[in-house]
Enzyme design. Structure first.
Site, mmCIF file in Angstrom:
data_model
loop_
_atom_site.group_PDB
_atom_site.id
_atom_site.type_symbol
_atom_site.label_atom_id
_atom_site.label_comp_id
_atom_site.label_asym_id
_atom_site.label_seq_id
_atom_site.Cartn_x
_atom_site.Cartn_y
_atom_site.Cartn_z
ATOM 1 N N LYS A 89 1.267 -1.219 0.075
ATOM 2 C CA LYS A 89 -0.112 0.213 -0.175
ATOM 3 C C LYS A 89 0.761 1.039 0.132
ATOM 4 O O LYS A 89 1.796 0.716 0.942
ATOM 5 C CB LYS A 89 -0.635 0.057 1.396
ATOM 6 C CG LYS A 89 -1.378 1.525 1.731
ATOM 7 C CD LYS A 89 -3.473 1.071 0.628
ATOM 8 C CE LYS A 89 -3.897 1.673 0.216
ATOM 9 N NZ LYS A 89 -3.719 2.668 -0.479
ATOM 10 N N GLN A 110 7.342 3.509 4.490
ATOM 11 C CA GLN A 110 5.682 3.234 3.623
ATOM 12 C C GLN A 110 5.715 1.890 4.723
ATOM 13 O O GLN A 110 5.079 1.547 4.914
ATOM 14 C CB GLN A 110 5.103 2.969 2.315
ATOM 15 C CG GLN A 110 3.370 3.563 2.472
ATOM 16 C CD GLN A 110 3.239 4.782 2.282
ATOM 17 O OE1 GLN A 110 3.599 5.503 1.464
ATOM 18 N NE2 GLN A 110 2.396 4.572 3.274
ATOM 19 N N LYS A 113 5.151 3.138 8.363
ATOM 20 C CA LYS A 113 4.086 4.225 8.475
ATOM 21 C C LYS A 113 3.147 3.624 8.771
ATOM 22 O O LYS A 113 2.213 3.517 9.446
ATOM 23 C CB LYS A 113 4.213 5.491 7.510
ATOM 24 C CG LYS A 113 2.868 5.954 7.599
ATOM 25 C CD LYS A 113 2.720 6.726 6.104
ATOM 26 C CE LYS A 113 4.094 8.417 5.890
ATOM 27 N NZ LYS A 113 3.666 8.639 4.811
ATOM 28 N N LYS A 125 5.680 1.887 -2.888
ATOM 29 C CA LYS A 125 5.353 3.147 -3.820
ATOM 30 C C LYS A 125 5.867 2.693 -5.157
ATOM 31 O O LYS A 125 6.096 1.906 -5.191
ATOM 32 C CB LYS A 125 6.163 4.160 -3.053
ATOM 33 C CG LYS A 125 5.726 5.545 -3.033
ATOM 34 C CD LYS A 125 5.017 5.905 -1.708
ATOM 35 C CE LYS A 125 4.616 7.532 -1.875
ATOM 36 N NZ LYS A 125 3.644 7.363 -0.432
ATOM 37 N N GLY A 164 -2.889 8.060 -3.952
ATOM 38 C CA GLY A 164 -2.610 9.344 -4.869
ATOM 39 C C GLY A 164 -1.276 10.232 -3.916
ATOM 40 O O GLY A 164 -1.021 9.007 -2.731
ATOM 41 N N ASP A 165 -0.318 11.246 -4.647
ATOM 42 C CA ASP A 165 0.706 11.684 -3.814
ATOM 43 C C ASP A 165 0.681 12.497 -4.274
ATOM 44 O O ASP A 165 -0.017 13.089 -5.230
ATOM 45 C CB ASP A 165 1.929 10.526 -3.615
ATOM 46 C CG ASP A 165 3.391 11.210 -2.899
ATOM 47 O OD1 ASP A 165 3.115 10.964 -1.541
ATOM 48 O OD2 ASP A 165 4.094 11.369 -3.948
ATOM 49 N N THR A 208 -4.633 13.179 5.682
ATOM 50 C CA THR A 208 -3.374 13.215 5.944
ATOM 51 C C THR A 208 -3.200 14.236 7.330
ATOM 52 O O THR A 208 -2.048 14.529 7.785
ATOM 53 C CB THR A 208 -2.084 13.684 5.720
ATOM 54 O OG1 THR A 208 -2.673 11.914 4.028
ATOM 55 C CG2 THR A 208 -1.250 13.394 5.537
ATOM 56 N N ASN A 239 -2.769 19.000 -0.357
ATOM 57 C CA ASN A 239 -3.936 19.377 0.005
ATOM 58 C C ASN A 239 -3.523 19.492 1.819
ATOM 59 O O ASN A 239 -4.709 19.477 2.764
ATOM 60 C CB ASN A 239 -4.545 17.176 -0.382
ATOM 61 C CG ASN A 239 -5.644 17.247 -1.256
ATOM 62 O OD1 ASN A 239 -6.507 18.327 -1.045
ATOM 63 N ND2 ASN A 239 -6.120 16.143 -1.588
ATOM 64 N N SER A 376 -6.797 6.000 3.554
ATOM 65 C CA SER A 376 -7.059 4.149 2.945
ATOM 66 C C SER A 376 -7.016 3.218 3.082
ATOM 67 O O SER A 376 -8.255 2.474 2.395
ATOM 68 C CB SER A 376 -5.719 4.850 2.179
ATOM 69 O OG SER A 376 -5.272 6.466 1.084
#
Length: 445
Positions: A89, A110, A113, A125, A164-165, A208, A239, A376
């Site tokens: 993820k 990630q 996290k 990622k 998204g990123d 976030t 965002n 997410s």
């Protein structure tokens, strides 16, 4: 480092010219040295050697045609780093700075996290050196369709769920999902950050930024501080920055600065968030347009100068390594008492050392900005159930997750002899869950 020094040396030798990846691995391994001493069986089983090596790295060509009929070629990536506790993820970054080393650093971060969220998701990622800025909707669509044509071979709802990123917002996710659905002939929750009418989750856009504030509120209140009445500087204006600003203002803080890649705005009366939303979310404009609406505010070219503004709390929400050692010293000298990382690895090692040695409350990215991936994962849950929760339900779950992340990181730091060091605490707490899973599943993982 004693036990893990050879692991780091091997990473640097095996992955040359990837400074961001080296930086991320160094920080984590330094934190995990006391864990290695306590768990020699993990050293013997090669857990530390395995966790720094991606399970799979995919790199591919992305060919698309621009509005002038010219063929363009970009490079696409997906690094599937660790699936010990769940499907990979992590987001898809679209930016000219993207290369394999950047994607590996992001994917490595990630892992921990995602583990910290307590939800069953592994780390990955991806992205491309494509720049959506200045492109027409048609050009973005053609790129996204070409990108997904290859990426679709490597992802799935129980294998790898991208999101998204930077550079990948609702528009890009929509185009990618449409192409995935066309190729696979099924409607599934393989991407998160989807539109609300086709499987998206309420509160995902805010997650976030809100999560950052939920985490930092716990962290600063533990030290007798409050957002109420605090002067806050936030970098970025996407965002994360927008919704960190929104929640900070709800907590009674005065946010006085925001930025983008061109420069920053300073409004001593406090940022008018509705103006920022109109510029960035509706018009996709530049932050300098803020002074057209608020002429008493100041716009300065060059985004790094934002850290010269005196503040009580700094929230870097733009990109990696945006605060260096000198800028960290400047923040401390100007009275900054807390720093929360809304972006991924926005502080250099020198900056982090300055914050920790100066007694600044420091919320590291893998803990403080985990709200996005947590929500997410909540979107994945809703997709599996074919059901949607209300905004309030998702927000409450997000709040509980972020509070738990702070408490777990704080407890781990204390247990391993470094109380108040949330960098070590987050790294250790995130690692323990993954390491136990890897150990129990045998050497195949």
């Amino acid at each position: 480092m004693e036990i893990l020094k050879s692991v780091l040396e091997k990473v640097i030798a095996r992955n040359p010219n990837e400074p961001e990846f080296h930086q991320a691995v160094t920080e984590v391994l330094e934190s995990l040295e006391p864990v290695a001493k306590r768990h020699p069986e993990w050293v013997e089983a090669g857990i530390f050697d395995r966790i720094v090596e991606p399970e799979r790295q995919v790199m591919f060509r992305v060919t698309w045609v621009d509005d002038n009929g010219k063929v363009q070629v970009n490079r696409g990536y997906r690094v599937q780093f660790n699936s010990a506790i769940g499907p990979y993820k992590g987001g898809l970054r679209l930016h000219p700075s993207v290369n394999l080393g950047v994607i590996k650093f992001l994917g490595f971060e990630q892992i921990f996290k995602n583990s910290l969220t307590t939800l069953p998701i592994g780390g990955g990622k991806g992205g491309s050196d494509f720049d959506p800025k200045g492109k027409s909707d048609g050009e973005v669509m053609r790129f996204c369709q070409s990108f997904m044509t290859e990426l679709a071979k490597h992802i799935g709802p129980d294998t790898d769920v991208p999101a998204g990123d930077i550079g990948t917002g609702a528009r890009e996710i929509g185009y990618m999902y449409g192409q995935y659905k066309r190729l696979q002939n099924n409607f599934t929750g393989v991407l998160t950050g989807k539109g609300l009418t086709w499987g998206g989750s309420l509160a995902r856009k805010e997650a976030t930024g809100y999560g950052l504030l939920y985490f930092m509120k716990e962290a600063i209140e533990a030290k007798g501080m409050s957002f109420n009445g605090a002067k806050v500087v936030i970098s970025g204006s996407g965002n994360v920055a927008i919704y960190a600003t929104e929640k900070a203002q709800q907590y009674g803080a005065k946010v006085v600065a925001l930025s983008d890649s061109n420069g920053y705005i300073y409004d001593e009366n406090g940022i008018d968030l509705e103006t920022v939303k109109e510029i960035k979310e509706v018009k996709r404009g530049r932050i300098k347009e803020y002074v057209d609406v608020h002429p008493n505010a100041k716009y300065v070219e060059g985004c790094r100068g934002i850290w010269s503004i005196p503040c009580d709390i700094a929230l870097p929400c733009a990109t990696q390594n945006e605060i260096n050692g000198e800028e960290a010293k400047m923040l401390v000298a100007n009275g900054c008492k807390a720093v929360g990382e809304g972006a991924n690895m926005p502080s250099t090692p020198e900056a982090i050392e300055t914050f920790l040695s100066s007694g600044v409350v420091f919320g590291p990215a893998k803990a403080a900005n985990a709200g996005g991936v947590a929500t997410s994962a909540l979107e994945m849950c809703q997709n599996s159930m074919r059901y949607s929760w209300s905004f309030e339900e998702v927000d409450e779950k997000l709040h509980d997750i972020m509070v738990k992340i702070y408490k777990n990181a704080s407890a781990a730091a204390a247990e391993y002899g470094h109380p108040d060091n949330l960098v070590m605490g987050a790294n250790i707490a995130g690692f323990l869950k993954v390491a136990e899973a890897m150990y129990e599943q045998g050497i195949a993982y």
